[in-house]
Design an enzyme around this catalytic site. Structure first.
Site, mmCIF file in Angstrom:
data_model
loop_
_atom_site.group_PDB
_atom_site.id
_atom_site.type_symbol
_atom_site.label_atom_id
_atom_site.label_comp_id
_atom_site.label_asym_id
_atom_site.label_seq_id
_atom_site.Cartn_x
_atom_site.Cartn_y
_atom_site.Cartn_z
ATOM 1 N N GLU A 191 0.853 -1.200 0.000
ATOM 2 C CA GLU A 191 0.000 0.000 0.000
ATOM 3 C C GLU A 191 0.878 1.235 0.000
ATOM 4 O O GLU A 191 2.034 1.176 0.447
ATOM 5 C CB GLU A 191 -0.962 -0.015 1.195
ATOM 6 C CG GLU A 191 -0.284 -0.051 2.543
ATOM 7 C CD GLU A 191 -1.248 -0.331 3.704
ATOM 8 O OE1 GLU A 191 -2.182 -1.138 3.538
ATOM 9 O OE2 GLU A 191 -1.051 0.268 4.767
ATOM 10 N N LYS A 226 2.835 4.544 0.869
ATOM 11 C CA LYS A 226 3.296 5.166 2.102
ATOM 12 C C LYS A 226 2.941 6.648 2.013
ATOM 13 O O LYS A 226 3.507 7.374 1.200
ATOM 14 C CB LYS A 226 4.797 4.969 2.260
ATOM 15 C CG LYS A 226 5.347 5.503 3.548
ATOM 16 C CD LYS A 226 6.747 4.972 3.790
ATOM 17 C CE LYS A 226 7.259 5.310 5.163
ATOM 18 N NZ LYS A 226 7.348 6.741 5.429
ATOM 19 N N ASP A 243 2.715 10.454 2.875
ATOM 20 C CA ASP A 243 3.631 11.395 3.507
ATOM 21 C C ASP A 243 2.847 12.390 4.354
ATOM 22 O O ASP A 243 2.589 13.519 3.939
ATOM 23 C CB ASP A 243 4.440 12.110 2.422
ATOM 24 C CG ASP A 243 5.685 12.748 2.999
ATOM 25 O OD1 ASP A 243 5.969 12.519 4.189
ATOM 26 O OD2 ASP A 243 6.366 13.476 2.265
ATOM 27 N N TYR A 292 -4.800 2.597 8.489
ATOM 28 C CA TYR A 292 -4.050 1.448 7.970
ATOM 29 C C TYR A 292 -3.520 0.465 9.018
ATOM 30 O O TYR A 292 -2.812 -0.468 8.684
ATOM 31 C CB TYR A 292 -2.910 1.906 7.076
ATOM 32 C CG TYR A 292 -1.952 2.901 7.718
ATOM 33 C CD1 TYR A 292 -1.202 2.561 8.827
ATOM 34 C CD2 TYR A 292 -1.803 4.179 7.189
ATOM 35 C CE1 TYR A 292 -0.338 3.456 9.411
ATOM 36 C CE2 TYR A 292 -0.929 5.089 7.755
ATOM 37 C CZ TYR A 292 -0.205 4.716 8.867
ATOM 38 O OH TYR A 292 0.648 5.606 9.435
ATOM 39 N N LYS A 319 11.008 2.793 -0.379
ATOM 40 C CA LYS A 319 10.952 4.175 -0.851
ATOM 41 C C LYS A 319 11.020 4.234 -2.379
ATOM 42 O O LYS A 319 11.540 3.323 -3.012
ATOM 43 C CB LYS A 319 12.127 4.975 -0.266
ATOM 44 C CG LYS A 319 12.115 5.092 1.237
ATOM 45 C CD LYS A 319 11.079 6.073 1.709
ATOM 46 C CE LYS A 319 11.015 6.222 3.216
ATOM 47 N NZ LYS A 319 12.147 6.885 3.815
ATOM 48 N N CYS A 358 41.249 20.628 12.374
ATOM 49 C CA CYS A 358 39.847 20.980 12.581
ATOM 50 C C CYS A 358 39.643 22.441 12.181
ATOM 51 O O CYS A 358 40.354 23.319 12.674
ATOM 52 C CB CYS A 358 39.483 20.779 14.044
ATOM 53 S SG CYS A 358 37.867 21.459 14.461
ATOM 54 N N CYS A 362 38.601 24.494 15.723
ATOM 55 C CA CYS A 362 39.488 24.758 16.854
ATOM 56 C C CYS A 362 40.961 24.609 16.486
ATOM 57 O O CYS A 362 41.831 24.867 17.306
ATOM 58 C CB CYS A 362 39.136 23.853 18.034
ATOM 59 S SG CYS A 362 39.577 22.128 17.763
ATOM 60 N N CYS A 418 38.333 15.420 14.746
ATOM 61 C CA CYS A 418 39.041 16.448 15.499
ATOM 62 C C CYS A 418 39.400 15.877 16.860
ATOM 63 O O CYS A 418 38.584 15.234 17.511
ATOM 64 C CB CYS A 418 38.114 17.656 15.666
ATOM 65 S SG CYS A 418 38.617 18.772 16.969
ATOM 66 N N CYS A 423 36.855 21.919 21.668
ATOM 67 C CA CYS A 423 36.417 22.298 20.324
ATOM 68 C C CYS A 423 34.973 22.779 20.410
ATOM 69 O O CYS A 423 34.077 22.012 20.741
ATOM 70 C CB CYS A 423 36.521 21.106 19.373
ATOM 71 S SG CYS A 423 35.815 21.445 17.756
HETATM 72 S S1 IVH Z 1 2.300 1.007 8.903
HETATM 73 C C1 IVH Z 1 3.679 -1.079 12.505
HETATM 74 N N1 IVH Z 1 1.348 1.958 6.661
HETATM 75 O O1 IVH Z 1 5.357 5.592 7.880
HETATM 76 C C2 IVH Z 1 3.382 -0.427 11.231
HETATM 77 N N2 IVH Z 1 2.794 3.332 7.938
HETATM 78 O O2 IVH Z 1 8.146 5.006 8.553
HETATM 79 C C3 IVH Z 1 3.298 1.018 11.362
HETATM 80 N N3 IVH Z 1 3.145 5.549 7.020
HETATM 81 O O3 IVH Z 1 5.130 6.082 11.351
HETATM 82 C C4 IVH Z 1 3.162 1.791 10.181
HETATM 83 N N4 IVH Z 1 1.869 5.303 5.244
HETATM 84 O O4 IVH Z 1 3.624 7.472 9.798
HETATM 85 C C5 IVH Z 1 2.118 2.187 7.728
HETATM 86 N N5 IVH Z 1 0.407 2.700 4.680
HETATM 87 C C6 IVH Z 1 1.170 2.923 5.737
HETATM 88 C C7 IVH Z 1 1.835 4.146 5.934
HETATM 89 C C8 IVH Z 1 2.647 4.303 7.051
HETATM 90 C C9 IVH Z 1 2.649 6.131 5.907
HETATM 91 C C10 IVH Z 1 4.088 6.178 7.944
HETATM 92 C C11 IVH Z 1 3.715 6.130 9.398
HETATM 93 C C12 IVH Z 1 4.870 5.492 10.114
HETATM 94 C C13 IVH Z 1 5.962 5.729 9.127
HETATM 95 C C14 IVH Z 1 7.053 4.710 9.303
#
Ligand code: IVH
Length: 695
Positions: free
Chosen positions: A129, A131, A133, A240, A328, A422, A425, A440, A446
């Protein structure tokens, strides 16, 4: 004809009429708040407004069970100047490990298979699914009602933003049927791209501050002390995950998403289950390609093992689940010019070369600096001042220089020579054998190291002092207001002096003083992490806190561990996850006089709470130290360790007199012999399983 509830005296209202009127009052008062606070254009007199609020309160006093989480009585005036009330999450809000390329994803699935010990013909179903932002929140439902919500915070403790969450239209305030009696629904609050653009246009027209990206806008809006402002900001929510649940709401993640939808939550329409890794990867590529057409920012995909019983077995490591990973999207790139190469000195003295760039937009953000990592990296890429380069950024990661555009190199360019001292310092900067970093040797003389340590000390995962950021630390340090960590806490007596400083005023300096006073109480693991000892990150700090329990015990142990023959040293290196290199850094930190001075000073100023282990049920192995050796049959070593820890046992890497049980699998070697020599109880796998059988 039915009389409108508003015309009936409070004493005569039925419960049904009262509920209807409370609902109407909530939205009317919110509308007046918006008109007043946001637009500076009230539409009623103060007296009329007060009458509405008084009626709201009178009805709530008569029908306390009808008080709404979004009630105006919980909103205004309730906004504490010093910030939000803290709430601890009944189950921690985890973060996710990252996969940076396809190979990492294949390895993730392989790891899951190994951990679960799956047969070759058994497939692992994984849900992919987007991620989102935004920022994650936890919403508590009791008997189907939304009763409160909090931000993630540090994962253990967040901020109570109930009133603000109540203003999000797509968040169900009441769920009609089928929800467990208690359920924490978790997900992401975000702002759509269209809403973000409109908000920024309005802000600009009103001469107010604009936001850099939708995520910042969402965060800024949710963390408003005045919910009336949040109400006027268009926020959305995707659900989610779940936290605490009185009963498991589903057997698979897909089933859970279905239920969420049925209960009225928005779930992401792009979530899909896959059985083949390669299919997962093509889906990733497909979404990456089309992400610009989505109306919300997505920074990658999240993969989750679908079966909940498998999720439970997989458990977590440090703060991330083993059953999920974030993949990512590839970083966005752009071309620009290196105007200069400068050197930054970090908290442990590391010299980091930084490219100062001609500003360029990368993935919607203006970038003007990028890291060059270290001496070898510069040499390897042959980056020189004046070069045209490709830079990239991925999510929140610091921008990087990827490569030099060779054809564009100016004819007079010369290779970059890394300095051996450095820049701050002047001390010698030494490079230890086998290490990439030049450091350093100035230690605390420092100023760069001193100031970076202080910044780390107040950073988010350390003392997290509200209203005190890195820039403040720099100027306070430069002006001699603070030199040591203890000085930071003594700033609470200097509000009068601070308020006269540029950028400060009466209110902000008082807020700082109260934030500092509040932070004098701190958990042991945060305290250890805040010290900024080399190689001691959050996970290690937690291990230490868990092992030693109190600040005094930890300090005593670190003193005794100076002798490598001591039992204290053996205990330290025996902590799974510590080892001799980390132990050496810990011991030398605690042996240095200026560090012991800092620790003594802080002990006098702070209350460092003893480590409180999360409540473990009474189990036969709680508090016992166990060592696994040899090959186990029923489960992988990883799973065995995780199960033991979940039952409250400590798992150590080697056998000592303090070991309670050694569990031997096939082909066990020296550890089994050592256990026998020391008279430690040795169990085979079957005996161990019988012992921990809690069912
Ligand atoms: S699951 C234990 N699902 O990503 C599982 N997280 O890097 C917890 N996030 O803190 C997260 N979309 O803020 C999950 N579809 C998604 C997500 C998601 C965004 C974020 C969330 C989490 C962060 C982790």
């Amino acid at each position: 004809m039915k009389r409108p509830a508003r015309d009936i005296a409070v004493e005569e209202l039925t419960a049904e009429q009262a509920a209807a009127d409370l609902k109407a009052l909530e939205s009317e008062i919110a509308a007046h708040d918006r008109a007043y606070y946001q637009k500076d254009a009230p539409v009623v007199t103060d007296a009329e407004y007060d009458a509405l609020r008084q009626r709201n309160e009178a009805i709530e006093a008569r029908f306390p069970e009808l008080v709404r989480p979004d009630s105006p009585s919980r909103r205004v005036g309730a906004a504490p100047a010093a910030g939000f009330e803290k709430v601890s999450h009944s189950r921690p809000m985890l973060s996710l490990g990252n996969a940076f390329d396809d190979e990492d994803v294949r390895e993730f699935v392989a790891r899951v298979r190994r951990f679960l010990g799956l047969a070759e013909d058994e497939s692992v179903e994984v849900v992919a699914e987007p991620k989102i932002d935004g920022l994650s929140v936890s919403l508590r439902y009791e008997d189907g009602r939304f009763v409160g919500g909090a931000t993630r915070g540090d994962g253990a403790t967040g901020e109570n933003v109930t009133a603000n969450l109540s203003t999000i239209p797509s968040l169900p305030k009441r769920v009609e049927d089928g929800m467990p009696r208690v359920l924490d629904v978790r997900g992401e609050v975000y702002m759509s791209k269209a809403d973000f653009a409109a908000l920024n246009r309005n802000q600009e027209a009103a001469g107010a501050k604009t936001f850099a990206n939708p995520r910042n806008a969402a965060a800024g809006s949710l963390r408003q002390l005045d919910p009336a402002i949040t109400a006027a900001r268009p926020l959305s929510f995707f659900a989610y995950a779940w936290g605490e649940a009185s009963e498991a709401p589903a057997k698979t993640h897909s089933e859970f998403l279905q239920k969420l939808k049925h209960w009225g939550f928005q779930t992401n329409p792009l979530a899909r289950p896959f059985c083949e890794v390669e299919a997962l990867l093509s889906y990733h590529a497909e979404i990456a390609e089309g992400r610009h057409t989505l109306d919300y920012d997505v920074d990658g995909m999240v993969y989750k093992v679908n079966r909940i019983d498998w999720q439970d077995r997989l458990g977590q490591v440090s703060r991330a689940p083993r059953w999920a990973i974030a993949h990512k999207f590839a970083a966005e790139q752009a071309e620009t010019v290196v105007e200069e190469i400068t050197i930054q000195v970090g908290r442990t003295g590391t010299l980091t070369p930084v490219a100062v760039l001609r500003p360029v937009t990368v993935g919607g953000v203006v970038v003007s600096r990028a890291t060059l990592h270290n001496e070898d990296e510069i040499a390897r890429k042959d980056v020189r001042q004046g070069d045209a380069v490709i830079v990239q950024r991925a999510g929140d990661v610091i921008p990087q220089v990827v490569s030099v555009v060779a054809e564009k190199r100016p004819p007079d360019s010369v290779p970059y020579v890394f300095r051996k001292d450095c820049p701050i310092c002047g001390s010698l900067a030494r490079r230890a054998e086998g290490e990439a970093a030049r450091r350093c040797t100035g230690g605390l003389i420092c100023p760069a190291q001193a100031v970076e340590r202080l910044k780390h000390f107040v950073s988010r995962d350390a003392f997290d002092v509200e209203g005190l950021g890195g820039k403040h630390i720099e100027t306070f340090f430069a002006d001699g207001l603070i030199k040591t960590p203890g000085d930071i806490f003594r700033l609470s007596d200097k509000a009068d002096e601070i308020k006269e400083r540029e950028g400060w005023g009466e209110k902000s300096s008082e807020n700082l003083a109260s934030a500092l006073i509040e932070r004098r109480g701190v958990a042991l693991d945060r305290f250890i992490y805040a010290l900024g000892i080399r190689q001691v990150g959050q996970a290690t700090a937690r291990l230490l806190a868990k092992q030693y329990g109190s600040l005094k015990a930890w300090r005593r142990a670190m003193q005794s561990a100076r002798d490598p023959e001591s039992e204290a040293y053996a205990d330290l290196v025996n902590i799974d996850g510590v080892g001799p290199l980390v132990a050496a850094d810990l011991v030398s930190f605690c042996a240095e006089a200026h560090n012991t001075d800092v620790l003594d000073d802080l002990e006098g100023l702070l209350t460092v709470a003893d480590f409180s282990a999360p409540a473990v049920q009474e189990t036969p192995v709680a508090g016992k130290t166990v060592v696994f050796t040899g090959t186990l049959e029923k489960m992988s070593r990883g799973e065995a360790k995780a199960r033991a820890e979940a039952l409250g046992a400590k798992v150590a890497g080697s056998v000592s007199r303090k070991t309670d049980y050694v569990i031997v699998g096939a082909d066990a070697g020296s550890k089994a012999r050592k256990a026998a020599d020391l008279g430690v109880t040795v169990l085979d796998e079957a005996a161990w399983l019988k012992m921990i059988d809690t069912s």
